[in-house]
Design a protein around this motif. Structure first.
Motif, PDB file in Angstrom:
ATOM      1  N   ASN A 133     -70.005 -58.650 -60.669  1.00 20.41           N
ATOM      2  CA  ASN A 133     -70.050 -57.613 -59.777  1.00 20.41           C
ATOM      3  C   ASN A 133     -71.203 -56.892 -59.809  1.00 20.41           C
ATOM      4  OD1 ASN A 133     -69.343 -54.822 -59.190  1.00 20.41           O
ATOM      5  ND2 ASN A 133     -67.209 -55.518 -58.980  1.00 20.41           N
ATOM      6  N   GLN A 134     -72.313 -57.068 -59.080  1.00 23.45           N
ATOM      7  CA  GLN A 134     -73.631 -56.498 -59.212  1.00 23.45           C
ATOM      8  C   GLN A 134     -74.202 -55.078 -59.237  1.00 23.45           C
ATOM      9  OE1 GLN A 134     -76.209 -58.002 -57.600  1.00 23.45           O
ATOM     10  NE2 GLN A 134     -76.882 -56.779 -59.082  1.00 23.45           N
ATOM     11  N   ARG A 185     -68.853 -56.061 -70.502  1.00 19.68           N
ATOM     12  CA  ARG A 185     -67.597 -55.499 -69.864  1.00 19.68           C
ATOM     13  C   ARG A 185     -67.339 -54.530 -69.092  1.00 19.68           C
ATOM     14  NH1 ARG A 185     -64.398 -60.267 -70.931  1.00 19.68           N
ATOM     15  NH2 ARG A 185     -62.185 -59.699 -70.538  1.00 19.68           N
ATOM     16  N   TYR A 186     -66.200 -53.832 -68.313  1.00 19.89           N
ATOM     17  CA  TYR A 186     -65.677 -52.802 -67.724  1.00 19.89           C
ATOM     18  C   TYR A 186     -64.272 -51.891 -66.908  1.00 19.89           C
ATOM     19  CZ  TYR A 186     -64.938 -54.796 -63.238  1.00 19.89           C
ATOM     20  OH  TYR A 186     -63.891 -55.485 -62.047  1.00 19.89           O
ATOM     21  N   GLN A 243     -65.807 -64.312 -70.348  1.00 17.63           N
ATOM     22  CA  GLN A 243     -64.812 -63.321 -69.289  1.00 17.63           C
ATOM     23  C   GLN A 243     -63.419 -63.641 -69.060  1.00 17.63           C
ATOM     24  OE1 GLN A 243     -67.423 -60.583 -67.356  1.00 17.63           O
ATOM     25  NE2 GLN A 243     -68.565 -60.939 -69.242  1.00 17.63           N
ATOM     26  N   LEU A 244     -63.622 -65.528 -69.307  1.00 19.78           N
ATOM     27  CA  LEU A 244     -61.688 -65.762 -68.391  1.00 19.78           C
ATOM     28  C   LEU A 244     -60.655 -65.374 -69.824  1.00 19.78           C
ATOM     29  CD1 LEU A 244     -59.557 -66.842 -66.796  1.00 19.78           C
ATOM     30  CD2 LEU A 244     -60.713 -69.066 -66.707  1.00 19.78           C
ATOM     31  N   GLY A 245     -61.587 -66.189 -70.886  1.00 23.75           N
ATOM     32  CA  GLY A 245     -60.908 -65.969 -72.196  1.00 23.75           C
ATOM     33  C   GLY A 245     -60.102 -67.842 -71.585  1.00 23.75           C
ATOM     34  N   GLY A 259     -59.522 -57.759 -78.774  1.00 26.12           N
ATOM     35  CA  GLY A 259     -60.469 -57.249 -78.587  1.00 26.12           C
ATOM     36  C   GLY A 259     -61.018 -57.277 -77.448  1.00 26.12           C
ATOM     37  N   PHE A 260     -61.075 -58.028 -77.255  1.00 26.71           N
ATOM     38  CA  PHE A 260     -61.398 -58.593 -74.679  1.00 26.71           C
ATOM     39  C   PHE A 260     -60.675 -57.322 -74.849  1.00 26.71           C
ATOM     40  CE2 PHE A 260     -62.129 -62.927 -76.596  1.00 26.71           C
ATOM     41  CZ  PHE A 260     -62.965 -62.908 -75.752  1.00 26.71           C
ATOM     42  N   PHE A 261     -61.135 -55.997 -74.934  1.00 22.29           N
ATOM     43  CA  PHE A 261     -61.467 -54.819 -73.928  1.00 22.29           C
ATOM     44  C   PHE A 261     -62.126 -54.847 -72.821  1.00 22.29           C
ATOM     45  CE2 PHE A 261     -61.117 -53.318 -78.019  1.00 22.29           C
ATOM     46  CZ  PHE A 261     -59.249 -53.783 -78.710  1.00 22.29           C
ATOM     47  N   GLY A 262     -61.497 -53.602 -71.657  1.00 19.73           N
ATOM     48  CA  GLY A 262     -61.889 -53.898 -69.987  1.00 19.73           C
ATOM     49  C   GLY A 262     -61.437 -55.463 -69.988  1.00 19.73           C
ATOM     50  N   MET A 263     -62.253 -55.137 -68.576  1.00 16.56           N
ATOM     51  CA  MET A 263     -62.035 -56.681 -67.588  1.00 16.56           C
ATOM     52  C   MET A 263     -63.255 -57.202 -66.750  1.00 16.56           C
ATOM     53  SD  MET A 263     -59.332 -54.853 -64.214  1.00 16.56           S
ATOM     54  CE  MET A 263     -60.743 -53.828 -63.614  1.00 16.56           C
ATOM     55  N   PRO A 264     -63.764 -57.939 -66.996  1.00 18.67           N
ATOM     56  CA  PRO A 264     -64.772 -58.979 -66.202  1.00 18.67           C
ATOM     57  C   PRO A 264     -65.752 -59.079 -65.429  1.00 18.67           C
ATOM     58  CG  PRO A 264     -62.917 -60.690 -66.858  1.00 18.67           C
ATOM     59  CD  PRO A 264     -62.562 -58.990 -66.567  1.00 18.67           C
ATOM     60  N   VAL A 265     -66.976 -58.949 -65.685  1.00 17.20           N
ATOM     61  CA  VAL A 265     -67.768 -59.177 -65.101  1.00 17.20           C
ATOM     62  C   VAL A 265     -68.325 -60.017 -63.626  1.00 17.20           C
ATOM     63  CG1 VAL A 265     -68.933 -56.471 -65.850  1.00 17.20           C
ATOM     64  CG2 VAL A 265     -70.156 -59.038 -66.286  1.00 17.20           C
ATOM     65  N   HIS A 266     -67.920 -61.230 -64.863  1.00 18.23           N
ATOM     66  CA  HIS A 266     -67.734 -62.033 -63.846  1.00 18.23           C
ATOM     67  C   HIS A 266     -66.791 -62.057 -62.620  1.00 18.23           C
ATOM     68  CE1 HIS A 266     -67.335 -67.107 -63.163  1.00 18.23           C
ATOM     69  NE2 HIS A 266     -68.721 -66.207 -63.572  1.00 18.23           N
TER      70      HIS A 266
END
Length: 473
Positions: free
Chosen positions: A153-154, A172-173, A361-363, A377-384
């Motif tokens: 995500n540019q 992550r965002y 990024q995926l899990g 611990g994987f908060f937010g969403m992937p930038v990938h």
């Protein structure tokens, strides 16, 4: 039916608990159009003719603290398996000690080779970037033939730009994304199209407050009281207060005034007293206690809330709250950076790439249940972007397998909701990491207005004076 509804609402509460056990020309941190590394021939190696990748070394030092441990631990495991000749020293600290070390050791030329950071780790990440203590990552990425900007995500990645240099790389965002239903909007005379502009969104929310004086706008307001609105709306509207490149205070007075008017409408409203707490999960919309469900940070939470609404016969609406420019601003949840004083920069960059890789990024794409896709611990969403698409597919397929209702079978997740969430991520126009200190200043200066004890201009001028002093510190 009542029992099934309560169980479905419990689902919306339990999912977060289980999980816890158009980008070209997007504004940079300064708010100006970003100088992206993949535009206008930026992928050409001659952009940085004098840059060479750092020499290989046999060690890597990384600091971590509790909230980042799981994601970082998984990345370190992959690093050790990929580079067995490198000794990795992971030093884990408590949250306060971790932040104190980052703020003192890195400027002094000590500390870790790689920084896994979040918004609260530095008082103001942009002021930190301006000191030059982090490497510009643009030449690393441009020279790396394996790295493909088009997969990310540019607009989010460009949130790490300052003066055209990419000092931090978002990992992550989150989105200021609120969930409601078409039926809730229709009952209140609101059209979904109103949420595509800043003014439209404000007007719709103000009307809702006027028509529903006993209700809250946000679910968290109903649960916690009106004081939450200052932070929630500060993050949602993502007001730009300081242009760090131009070193100017640039707060738009009229846009800010309108946001404060909305916040003021709810600020002194107490939490709703309700004997049935479950009614304040997705039921807050189902029972018309508020306009929006809020406070979610993960793709699973967004989709599960929409799922409960659809299971109860309502049509979910996922709305990205527009910022003051009518764009969509993402909040950078975690980022990676390499201190300029690092003695193991190549290994630090390798770890960064692992954190950006599909595996992290995926899990777990072979997860047997929806809670195991990404570990705690994987908060937010992937930038990938491909990882985000795959995660949403997994959530779509696995979420119905969780069945607390005793029903013979659970209905499928609506593909429309999966598509709607991904489409909203494509609308992101910028990404920021709003400094906590600015929220503190805003609260200190504006609260008396929000409590109807002082007029707007007096409080606004106080805030401007505070920001003018702060920007020059």
């Amino acid at each position: 039916m009542k029992r099934a509804l309560s169980l479905l609402l419990t689902l919306a509460l339990l999912l977060p608990c289980f999980a816890a056990c158009e980008s070209g020309g997007a504004p940079s941190a300064s708010g100006q159009p970003a100088q992206t590394a993949d535009g206008e021939g930026a992928a050409e190696a001659d952009l940085y003719p004098d840059f060479e990748m750092p020499e290989a070394t046999d060690s890597l030092t990384v600091y971590s603290c509790g909230f980042s441990t799981t994601m970082l631990t998984k990345a370190v495991e992959i690093f050790r398996a990929t580079y067995p000749d490198v000794t990795v020293d992971v030093q884990t600290y408590g949250e306060d000690e971790y932040r104190a070390l980052l703020r003192t050791e890195i400027p002094a030329g000590r500390g870790p080779d790689f920084v896994f950071g979040s918004a609260n780790d530095f008082q103001d990440v942009y002021k930190t970037m301006k000191t030059g203590i982090f490497e510009d990552l643009n030449p690393y990425l441009v020279k790396d033939e394996e790295f493909d900007f088009s997969e990310y995500n540019q607009a989010v990645l460009d949130g790490g730009l300052l003066y055209g240099h990419r000092y931090i790389l978002p990992l992550r965002y989150t989105l200021s994304l609120y969930i409601t239903s078409e039926e809730n909007l229709r009952d209140n005379g609101i059209d979904t199209a109103e949420f595509t502009t800043f003014d439209g969104c404000l007007n719709a929310c103000m009307r809702y407050g006027e028509q529903n004086p006993d209700n809250h706008l946000l679910q968290n307001g109903a649960l916690l009281g009106g004081s939450v609105y200052l932070r929630e709306l500060f993050l949602s509207f993502a007001y730009q207060m300081i242009d760090y490149e131009a070193e100017q205070v640039v707060l738009d007075k009229e846009a800010f005034r309108r946001g404060m008017e909305l916040c003021r409408m709810w600020y002194d409203k107490p939490a709703k007293s309700d004997p049935d707490a479950v009614d304040m999960s997705s039921g807050a919309v189902l029972f018309r206690r508020c306009l929006f469900l809020d406070g979610m940070t993960k793709d699973l939470e967004y989709i599960s809330a929409a799922y409960v609404l659809s299971m109860n016969g309502e049509t979910p609406v996922l709305a990205a709250i527009p910022d003051e420019r009518d764009g969509v601003t993402a909040q950078i949840e975690f980022f990676g950076a390499i201190p300029t004083a690092s003695r193991n920069k190549l290994n630090a960059y390798r770890l960064m790439k692992i954190l950006l890789s599909r595996e992290i990024q995926l899990g777990d794409e072979n997860a047997a249940d929806v809670y195991s896709i990404a570990p705690t611990g994987f908060f937010g969403m992937p930038v990938h972007n491909p990882s985000l698409k795959k995660r949403l597919e997994l959530i779509r397929d696995l979420l119905p397998l969780y069945n607390p209702t005793g029903l013979e079978s659970m209905p499928p997740v609506r593909q429309e909701d999966i598509d709607a969430l991904y489409t909203l991520t494509e609308r992101i126009t910028r990404a920021v990491m709003l400094p906590p200190i600015l929220l503190t200043y805003m609260k200190n200066c504006m609260e008396s207005h929000l409590k109807s004890k002082a007029d707007f201009d007096k409080c606004y001028n106080k805030l401007l004076n505070t920001l003018e002093i702060y920007k020059d510190e």
